[in-house]
Design an enzyme around this catalytic site. Structure first.
Site: not given
Length: 497
Positions: A324, A326, A329, A387, A448
């Protein structure tokens, strides 16, 4: 009337629309003479919406959604003068991205002296937007004017159909009416929310000669609904076996194959800071999960021996390794990060990527590595929604742009990190974080919701669970619990399983 209760984005949008219209005094009660000369005990004054920018935008969005659902082919948008012009303007410019046309009630005596203003060509097909349809006379007048310029208009989209003969009159003239609301829906909403009682309901029905005998009361929450928490698309989810046979992505085939073999759509987020902690949890989780999600840059003693053990465990226990990271760039920097100190492309099956960098920076670099057999990396997940409370992915246009990038690069983009299903493409998988069966939020902005909401209502495919398992004193029991509930939710209506 199902839109008053169904759990879809379109249904929620209509309910929000009615709530805001009620608050803005759009529904007026008394004795009113309509344009047709009829006396009505209710007047639905949609001009009140002009003073409420949010409501104006919501109506325009809802009409635009109706246009998209209809799949009508058209070259431009024309608002019936004059009350519908604001809605047509916003819908055409902000949502539908089509030219706006205006028909004058009479031509100017100066300038171009045109009766129809806007960009069009002879034989263009237009859609019409109207606010309220009673008899349909105003619409047919406009259609006649358009015919004099060799323009075709056979579909009209309105906010409200008063159900007083307009639909049939238009149909007889070859014009199809698509209505956002009708009187039955409006009256049911007003009755269900207590805005009118039995006597008023019967008085309105009798005065307007509507074909209803008794009011219907539904359970309708008065609070506005969060539209971003509902699926962007409403078509039925394709069975897993069919999705596996249709996709051309090797990674998606692998993921769907693992899901069916292990009966698992559970991804475990192993957010630990030491190699030993990670390996211990992965050893426990491996038999139950589809994927293991890591943050390699959070592991303080990260090393190549760890990645060797990790890939061996993934191969032996049949799960996907999900880093993960992310990425967000330029293409060259992405490449350096993928092949640099942590050699992510060597051991991760899939990585996360922000959409902010644009299609070129994503597709070129990641496609190059995914097609190279010397690397394990074979796909990316594009971040469409997050989230966390206040996430900027909620800004208008962000999610839609992410979906467009993914739809155009499905050979390398295998799905989304999202809160709801965002694409109609069945070969793009929706991975969703923010799932916990025992908690609603934490002190750091994480929110959540339960498994059934994430899978059945929001139409996601794969749940990402972290602390619901890793913070438990009995992680194996929690793994079994989440796997079973999530799998049941996904396959409840899947005949291929």
């Amino acid at each position: 009337m199902s839109s008053l209760t169904d759990k879809t984005r379109n249904g929620a949008l209509k309910r929000n629309l009615l709530r805001q219209m009620l608050k803005a005094s759009v529904f007026k009660f008394g004795e009113f003479q309509l344009k047709s000369g009829q006396i009505s005990p209710i007047y639905i004054d949609l001009r009140e919406c002009f003073g409420h920018p949010g409501l104006l935008m919501l109506i325009s969005e809802a009409i635009s959604k109706q246009v998209e659902i209809s799949e009508v082919q058209y070259a431009g948008v024309l608002g019936i003068p004059y009350a519908a012009l604001p809605y047509a303007s916003v819908a055409a410019g902000n949502y539908l991205k089509k030219p706006l046309l205006i028909v004058r009630k009479e031509a100017k005596s100066y300038g171009t002296k045109k009766l129809i203003e806007g960009l069009y060509q002879p034989n263009d097909r237009l859609i019409l937007i109207e606010d309220v349809v009673t008899t349909g006379g105003s619409i047919l007048d406009v259609v006649k004017v358009l015919h004099t310029e060799n323009l075709v208009a056979s579909d009209v989209f309105c906010i409200l159909d008063r159900e007083q003969g307009g639909r049939q009159k238009l149909q007889d003239a070859g014009v199809t009416l698509h209505s956002l609301l009708d009187m039955q829906t409006v009256l049911t909403f007003l009755y269900s929310t207590g805005a009118i009682g039995d006597e008023q309901w019967h008085g309105i029905v009798q005065a307007l000669n509507l074909p209803y005998t008794s009011p219907t009361k539904l359970e309708i929450n008065s609070e506005l609904e969060n539209l971003s928490s509902l699926p962007y698309v409403e078509n039925v989810r394709t069975p897993l076996a069919e999705r596996e046979s249709l996709t051309e992505s090797a990674l998606i085939k692998k993921i769907l194959g693992i899901m069916r073999r292990k009966k698992s759509n559970l991804c475990l987020a192993v957010d630990y800071t030491t190699v030993e902690q990670c390996l211990q949890m992965i050893e426990l989780a491996g038999p139950f999960v589809l994927a293991i999600k890591l943050h390699a840059d959070a592991i303080t003693d990260f090393n190549e021996e760890f990645t060797r053990k990790l890939t061996t465990m993934a191969n032996d226990m049949d799960f996907i390794i999900f880093e993960d990271r992310k990425f967000g760039d330029t293409g060259n920097t992405n490449l350096l990060q993928l092949t640099g100190a942590q050699k992510i492309a060597n051991w991760a099956d899939v990585v996360t990527v922000h959409a902010v960098q644009g299609s070129d920076s994503i597709a070129g670099v990641f496609r190059k590595l995914a097609k190279d057999p010397t690397y394990r990396l074979s796909g990316v997940l594009l971040i469409a929604q997050l989230s966390t409370k206040g996430s900027l992915t909620a800004l208008e246009g962000y999610t839609e742009t992410a979906v467009k990038i993914a739809n155009e690069n499905r050979d390398v983009i295998s799905g989304f990190i999202t809160q709801t299903r965002v694409s109609a493409c069945s070969d793009l998988l929706n991975w969703t974080p923010g799932v916990n069966l025992d908690a609603k939020s934490d002190s750091a902005g994480q929110q959540w919701r339960g498994v059934d909401e994430a899978i059945e209502v929001q139409q996601n495919d794969i749940i990402i669970v972290g602390r619901g398992v890793t913070s438990s004193s009995e992680p194996v029991q929690q793994l079994k619990r989440y796997r079973q509930i999530a799998w049941d939710a996904l396959t409840r209506s899947d005949d291929s399983i």
